[in-house]
Design a protein around this motif. Sequence first.
Motif, short mmCIF file in Angstrom:
data_model
loop_
_atom_site.label_atom_id
_atom_site.label_comp_id
_atom_site.label_asym_id
_atom_site.label_seq_id
_atom_site.Cartn_x
_atom_site.Cartn_y
_atom_site.Cartn_z
N GLU A 170 0.84 -1.20 0.00
CA GLU A 170 0.00 0.00 0.00
C GLU A 170 0.88 1.25 0.00
O GLU A 170 0.58 2.23 -0.69
CB GLU A 170 -0.93 -0.02 1.21
CG GLU A 170 -2.19 0.78 1.00
CD GLU A 170 -3.22 0.46 2.06
OE1 GLU A 170 -4.03 -0.45 1.81
OE2 GLU A 170 -3.21 1.10 3.13
N HIS A 211 -0.15 7.59 -6.27
CA HIS A 211 -1.03 8.57 -5.63
C HIS A 211 -0.27 9.72 -4.98
O HIS A 211 -0.75 10.34 -4.04
CB HIS A 211 -1.96 7.88 -4.64
CG HIS A 211 -2.75 6.78 -5.29
ND1 HIS A 211 -3.70 7.03 -6.26
CD2 HIS A 211 -2.71 5.45 -5.14
CE1 HIS A 211 -4.21 5.87 -6.67
NE2 HIS A 211 -3.62 4.90 -6.01
N GLU A 238 2.22 1.59 -3.51
CA GLU A 238 1.16 2.08 -4.40
C GLU A 238 0.91 3.57 -4.16
O GLU A 238 0.76 4.35 -5.10
CB GLU A 238 -0.12 1.27 -4.13
CG GLU A 238 -1.27 1.62 -5.07
CD GLU A 238 -2.49 0.72 -4.85
OE1 GLU A 238 -2.37 -0.31 -4.16
OE2 GLU A 238 -3.56 1.05 -5.39
N ASN A 239 0.90 3.94 -2.89
CA ASN A 239 0.65 5.34 -2.54
C ASN A 239 1.73 6.25 -3.11
O ASN A 239 1.44 7.34 -3.62
CB ASN A 239 0.61 5.45 -1.01
CG ASN A 239 -0.13 6.68 -0.55
OD1 ASN A 239 -0.71 7.40 -1.36
ND2 ASN A 239 -0.10 6.94 0.74
#
Lengths: 451, 315
Positions: free
Chosen positions: A419, A427, A422-423
């Motif tokens: 995560e 993002h 991915e962040n």
Amino acid sequence: MKRTLCVAATLVVAGCGIGGTDPAAPVDRVPELASDQQVSIVLESYNFGQAGPWTDTFTELIDAFEQAHPNIDVTAQKPQGNSANPATDTISSLQSQLTAGHAPDVVQLGFSDLDFAINELNAAPLDDLVGTDAVRANFDGDTHPYADSARTLGDWNGKTYGVPFVFSTPMLYYNKTLFAEAGLDQERAPSTWDEVATAAKAVTDATGKGGAYVDCLTKAAKDWCFQALVRSNGGRVISEDRTRLTFAEQPAVDAVTTMKGLVTDGLMPNLTQTQAVEAFSRGDLGMILESSAIQGTFLKGATGKWDLGAAAMPSFTGREAVPTNSGAALFVFASDPAKQRAAWELITFLTSERAYTTIAEKIGYLPLRTGLVDDPDGLKSWAEENPYLRPNLAQLDRMEPWVSMPGTSYLQIRDGMMEAVENAVFHGADPAESLRAKQDEVSDLLPDGDR
Amino acid sequence: MVTGTFEVVTRPVSRTVPAVRLSGWHRLRRGIVPYAYLAPAVALLVVWTYQPLAQTAYLSFHSWNLVPTSPMAAVGTANYERLLTTGELGEAVWHTVEVIAGMLPFTVAIPVVVALLVRRIRGRAQAVYRALVFAPMLVAPVAGAAVWQWLLDPSAGAVNRVLGTDLNWLNTTSTAQLSLIVITGWHVVGFAVLVVWAGMTGINPDYGDAARVDGATPGQVTRWVTLPLLSPTLAFLGLMTVLLSAQWTFPLIDTLTQGGPVGATTNVYYLLWELGFRSHDAGLAAAAGVLFFVGFIVVAALLTRLADRLTHHDD
């Protein structure tokens, strides 16, 4: 007064019905089945969770097994759950069934679950169950032995618990047609991440389609090829003795930063795993770093529309790429001796020369008995016609194992790490900060952490 | 309008002293009767509600992976400490608040407007409109989710084509939550309209007629007669939204985003489910469950008090 009594009664009741019982008893050698002894077993595999080449191939194999062993009846099932990727549901499905007291007899579990499956879920040690000789004989095979790097992937403390079954190394698939449109050499795939960026830029500029997608950077992708990326850059996600998380150290941060660069430069579209696979199959994406498990899907999408090319995993400039394995091994969870023996029979069949010939041809997974590729009765002619297998096989030799995270909270550690990746990549988070914060947080979940 | 209040009927107490003292057995039998009547309901309540609740509280102080063969270890308040110190829980609560705020237009505002408009239509057309508004409710959430997934697809989706954008709606942290709210809203708006409609049917038409006789315009009738008398219904819908929104979004989250991207759509229920049935951390999930339970009790208590104050009953 009455209320207190009632609460007390409820609390007493609360104690019943939950909690653990005795751990599993040690495993004894299981006798051979008598020829007329009818046994029925359940095989749970995520390969049954996706229609198309996966289900068809495995249904075919099970039918062949039942013909060869008329006394064994196999019920094949997919893991419970409705994730887009059925491989994500394996462990929660198995755990639910164990909780209910009806575990499937043979289960295909990812290598990421190795520690947990053996030490918490009590997968049966095959060396105790059928004897070390039988396990070794199966790896040696009738004519073609397992690749050395594959044999021990399902071992724990010197004992074999899982027979490595289907896996891939990270492969760079590319769309030759888009490469030609972008004026790139169709036969020369990028071999470093810098070259990937250049090629991706050429593809997006010339065609307006997506450049490259690295399917190693999201929670849904799990961490198998993220580990390969970090290893390729000289780092590890966890220390070699598996006591300390190291995914916030410089090599990992640099690898993530390189990937983030592809996104910020507009060369890697922000897609989910499913969307990326669909986009590449449609011909809307120049390159994808992916497991060969999806090769069948790519070929189906490409037929008549565009040409599929495959190459080894790109490296970071000045270093050699270190591929890791994806995939799964077969574990025995049966507790009845007859079922355990039948389970072993099924495993030996599914990992036989014959089964690997079918699996490699129809799905694209690696034939772990590598000699098959040079065997005229095996995969020789097929391998010559299909150029996709060679780079994957070449990577098998220098492959490193996909390391499972330790402890009961291993999934929270793995998913937390992914995560954070991915962040950072998709993002907008800062790679160093995001990884550091997550590493500090999930380090407490290691078995000898604070918790 | 019938309201949900109950009259408390006190048992007539006999003031006369019995001539003969009842024997112990008789006293017991008389005493036991009310409890016997209550027993079936109480038993079910204990088995299905209080026992699991107590088990949850018990589990929340343990670490256990739900597997019968592995031992359950007592860990004191470690689960609570972990929940309250990592940001996960706070984020999930905030996402839940977002969902609730985002759902209110779909469960209160739009249904009132639709119901008022549909009321003006007469005859068969009205039934057709009502059926159309209710239709999304009949679509299974997962099936609806699949269709929305196509509509929101970044490259070929209709939404991007209509808006002229190239957003990956469900995989961008800033739009994933909004997308889920709109999809859930689309799904439950029909139900909310039905509830408002039922509320309107319960309003005695004499009030509106009387107001019109006194010269009130239709707008005035709506504002000063219909809406006040509808307030209990609206309060009910508000309460439902606050308590159930996060549950309504669950199947959609599970199908469309799995709580992602990077936790942007993980609300309290999804977090609970992930902890319990993804990570199989029964203790942590139970601790989260206990916290949410307490939290929702407080919210529900506040809301019911608020509702009593704000609503206007036609007693």
